[in-house]
Design a protein around this motif. Structure first.
Motif, PDB file in Angstrom:
ATOM      1  N   TYR A  54       0.839  -1.197   0.000  1.00 29.48           N
ATOM      2  CA  TYR A  54       0.000   0.000   0.000  1.00 29.48           C
ATOM      3  C   TYR A  54       0.874   1.247   0.000  1.00 29.48           C
ATOM      4  CZ  TYR A  54      -3.722  -3.238   1.090  1.00 29.48           C
ATOM      5  OH  TYR A  54      -4.617  -4.262   1.025  1.00 29.48           O
ATOM      6  N   GLU A  91      -5.659  10.790   3.396  1.00 32.25           N
ATOM      7  CA  GLU A  91      -6.175   9.478   3.003  1.00 32.25           C
ATOM      8  C   GLU A  91      -6.739   8.721   4.203  1.00 32.25           C
ATOM      9  OE1 GLU A  91      -3.225   7.627   0.334  1.00 32.25           O
ATOM     10  OE2 GLU A  91      -2.795   9.671  -0.344  1.00 32.25           O
ATOM     11  N   TYR A 129     -10.192  10.209   4.935  1.00 32.97           N
ATOM     12  CA  TYR A 129     -11.223   9.790   3.983  1.00 32.97           C
ATOM     13  C   TYR A 129     -11.365   8.269   3.909  1.00 32.97           C
ATOM     14  CZ  TYR A 129     -12.119  14.472   2.148  1.00 32.97           C
ATOM     15  OH  TYR A 129     -12.500  15.775   2.005  1.00 32.97           O
ATOM     16  N   GLY A 130     -10.383   7.527   4.446  1.00 31.16           N
ATOM     17  CA  GLY A 130     -10.468   6.071   4.481  1.00 31.16           C
ATOM     18  C   GLY A 130     -10.094   5.360   3.199  1.00 31.16           C
ATOM     19  N   TYR A 131      -8.941   5.689   2.633  1.00 26.70           N
ATOM     20  CA  TYR A 131      -8.474   4.968   1.440  1.00 26.70           C
ATOM     21  C   TYR A 131      -6.950   5.034   1.356  1.00 26.70           C
ATOM     22  CZ  TYR A 131      -7.592   9.402  -1.022  1.00 26.70           C
ATOM     23  OH  TYR A 131      -7.108  10.631  -1.393  1.00 26.70           O
ATOM     24  N   SER A 132      -6.374   4.171   0.525  1.00 25.02           N
ATOM     25  CA  SER A 132      -4.953   4.231   0.176  1.00 25.02           C
ATOM     26  C   SER A 132      -4.897   4.692  -1.272  1.00 25.02           C
ATOM     27  CB  SER A 132      -4.293   2.852   0.284  1.00 25.02           C
ATOM     28  OG  SER A 132      -4.289   2.417   1.616  1.00 25.02           O
ATOM     29  N   HIS A 133      -3.914   5.511  -1.589  1.00 24.63           N
ATOM     30  CA  HIS A 133      -3.883   6.042  -2.952  1.00 24.63           C
ATOM     31  C   HIS A 133      -3.488   4.996  -3.980  1.00 24.63           C
ATOM     32  CE1 HIS A 133      -4.471  10.110  -4.699  1.00 24.63           C
ATOM     33  NE2 HIS A 133      -4.243   9.375  -5.761  1.00 24.63           N
ATOM     34  N   SER A 191      -5.969   4.862  -6.905  1.00 25.09           N
ATOM     35  CA  SER A 191      -7.236   5.548  -6.642  1.00 25.09           C
ATOM     36  C   SER A 191      -7.304   6.840  -7.433  1.00 25.09           C
ATOM     37  CB  SER A 191      -7.356   5.879  -5.152  1.00 25.09           C
ATOM     38  OG  SER A 191      -7.423   4.715  -4.384  1.00 25.09           O
ATOM     39  N   GLU A 238      -8.381   7.891 -12.282  1.00 24.69           N
ATOM     40  CA  GLU A 238      -7.851   6.676 -11.669  1.00 24.69           C
ATOM     41  C   GLU A 238      -7.124   5.856 -12.727  1.00 24.69           C
ATOM     42  OE1 GLU A 238     -11.207   4.458 -10.089  1.00 24.69           O
ATOM     43  OE2 GLU A 238     -11.650   3.598 -12.048  1.00 24.69           O
TER      44      GLU A 238
END
Length: 173
Positions: free
Chosen positions: A49, A57, A60-64, A75, A166
């Motif tokens: 990751y 990140e 907002y709760g994501y991995s790029h 993402s 993306e």
């Protein structure tokens, strides 16, 4: 009646040939056990990751990006600063350039370039403005364009975002 018998025989013969062909493929794919270990050429399948802006990140709760083997899923990049605030508000071309600048940082992290991109999906809240500036992509993709889609959407995560890009990447060995 003769036609029905002929069709029935033809179908039976086709099925028999198909089954025989499958059996031959099964025999050809049978593996032989050896006492020596076989080295696997498969890439490491452990997900790696990457976060471009860790605090944003996490909020907002994501991995790029996530790399598994030779494949990288990135993402959607948007036009934001390091604190997550929208930048280039109302300027589609600059927002697009900001997206590509962030995407390039992620590609560089993995030792890749835009030549390694195999899929690019663009989401925009204003397709006509995007189409006016889409030619900029020729400066990004110098060898060939990747597969992908351009999608008009009602809104993105923050109202000021006009575009999100993306990607999927295949890293050459």
């Amino acid at each position: 009646m003769k036609t029905t018998k002929f069709v029935t025989i033809a179908i039976a013969l086709t099925v028999a040939i198909s089954i025989a062909s499958c059996n031959e493929k099964t025999k050809a794919n049978t593996t032989v056990e050896t006492s020596e270990p076989i080295e696997s050429a498969a890439p490491d399948e452990t997900p790696e990751y990457f976060m471009l802006r860790p605090e944003v990140e996490k909020a907002y709760g994501y991995s790029h990006a996530v790399k598994i083997g030779n494949d990288i899923k990135i993402s959607g990049a948007v036009s934001m600063d390091n604190e997550g605030n929208p930048t280039a508000i109302g300027d589609m071309e600059q927002q697009m350039k900001n997206c590509y600048a962030d995407l390039e940082k992620i590609l560089n992290h993995y030792g890749c370039t835009f030549d390694d991109v195999v899929v690019e999906n663009v989401f925009t809240t204003n397709m006509s403005k995007f189409l006016e500036v889409a030619a900029y992509r020729a400066e990004i993709y110098k060898k060939q364009f990747p597969a992908g889609s351009w999608l008009g959407v009602t809104e993105l995560a923050v109202p000021e975002f006009m575009i999100e890009i993306e990607m999927e990447v295949h890293k050459k060995n």
